[in-house]
Motif scaffolding. Structure first.
Motif, PDB file in Angstrom:
ATOM      1  N   LEU A   1       0.807  -1.113  -0.001  1.00 54.48           N
ATOM      2  CA  LEU A   1       0.068   0.089   0.118  1.00 54.48           C
ATOM      3  C   LEU A   1       0.714   1.237  -0.077  1.00 54.48           C
ATOM      4  O   LEU A   1       0.481   2.413  -0.780  1.00 54.48           O
ATOM      5  CB  LEU A   1      -0.893   0.069   1.378  1.00 54.48           C
ATOM      6  CG  LEU A   1      -1.865   1.109   1.392  1.00 54.48           C
ATOM      7  CD1 LEU A   1      -2.932   1.123   0.127  1.00 54.48           C
ATOM      8  CD2 LEU A   1      -2.411   1.141   2.583  1.00 54.48           C
ATOM      9  N   GLY A   2       1.823   1.106   0.757  1.00 58.34           N
ATOM     10  CA  GLY A   2       2.977   2.209   0.877  1.00 58.34           C
ATOM     11  C   GLY A   2       3.642   2.705  -0.521  1.00 58.34           C
ATOM     12  O   GLY A   2       3.669   3.733  -1.131  1.00 58.34           O
TER      13      GLY A   2
ATOM     14  N   TRP B   1       2.227   2.144  -3.678  1.00 53.66           N
ATOM     15  CA  TRP B   1       1.037   2.546  -4.315  1.00 53.66           C
ATOM     16  C   TRP B   1       0.755   4.051  -3.931  1.00 53.66           C
ATOM     17  O   TRP B   1       0.599   4.787  -4.773  1.00 53.66           O
ATOM     18  CB  TRP B   1      -0.078   1.915  -4.352  1.00 53.66           C
ATOM     19  CG  TRP B   1      -0.155   0.558  -5.151  1.00 53.66           C
ATOM     20  CD1 TRP B   1       0.175  -0.652  -4.939  1.00 53.66           C
ATOM     21  CD2 TRP B   1      -0.080   0.527  -6.597  1.00 53.66           C
ATOM     22  NE1 TRP B   1       0.144  -1.582  -5.973  1.00 53.66           N
ATOM     23  CE2 TRP B   1       0.065  -0.724  -7.181  1.00 53.66           C
ATOM     24  CE3 TRP B   1      -0.111   1.521  -7.708  1.00 53.66           C
ATOM     25  CZ2 TRP B   1       0.313  -1.184  -8.531  1.00 53.66           C
ATOM     26  CZ3 TRP B   1      -0.007   1.318  -9.152  1.00 53.66           C
ATOM     27  CH2 TRP B   1       0.256  -0.238  -9.320  1.00 53.66           C
ATOM     28  N   VAL B   2       0.736   4.410  -2.743  1.00 51.07           N
ATOM     29  CA  VAL B   2       0.595   5.707  -2.166  1.00 51.07           C
ATOM     30  C   VAL B   2       1.760   6.589  -2.783  1.00 51.07           C
ATOM     31  O   VAL B   2       1.700   7.837  -3.333  1.00 51.07           O
ATOM     32  CB  VAL B   2       0.352   5.969  -0.658  1.00 51.07           C
ATOM     33  CG1 VAL B   2       0.639   7.254  -0.438  1.00 51.07           C
ATOM     34  CG2 VAL B   2      -0.777   5.178  -0.155  1.00 51.07           C
TER      35      VAL B   2
ATOM     36  N   ALA C   1       1.908   9.709  -5.144  1.00 52.47           N
ATOM     37  CA  ALA C   1       2.299  11.078  -5.073  1.00 52.47           C
ATOM     38  C   ALA C   1       3.312  11.450  -6.038  1.00 52.47           C
ATOM     39  O   ALA C   1       3.312  12.736  -6.227  1.00 52.47           O
ATOM     40  CB  ALA C   1       3.014  11.065  -3.779  1.00 52.47           C
TER      41      ALA C   1
END
Length: 73
Positions: free
Chosen positions: A44-45, A47-48, A52
């Motif tokens: 998830l990090g 993809w975040v 960004a």
């Protein structure tokens, strides 16, 4: 104004790419050791951080466009 916004978006882009590297390494290590909760959080990090970086790159183009239009008014 253009140089300030460009510099800030450059910092965001650099930090996002570094976070992509950290999240990718964490995802790989957690998956290899069977820690699937940490692997999911790292995925998830990743993809975040990708989102960004994409928004920062698009933000540079958008600000340049708006500053170009504003100078012609």
């Amino acid at each position: 104004m253009k140089s300030i916004v460009g510099a800030l978006l450059t910092y965001v882009l650099i930090i996002a790419v570094l976070m992509m590297i950290v999240s990718g390494v964490t995802w790989a290590l957690a998956s290899a050791h069977g820690n699937f909760h940490t692997a999911t959080r790292a995925w998830l990090g990743l993809w975040v951080a990708f989102g960004a970086a994409a928004l920062a790159g698009a933000g540079v183009a958008w600000v340049n466009f708006l500053l170009g239009v504003g100078s012609t008014l």
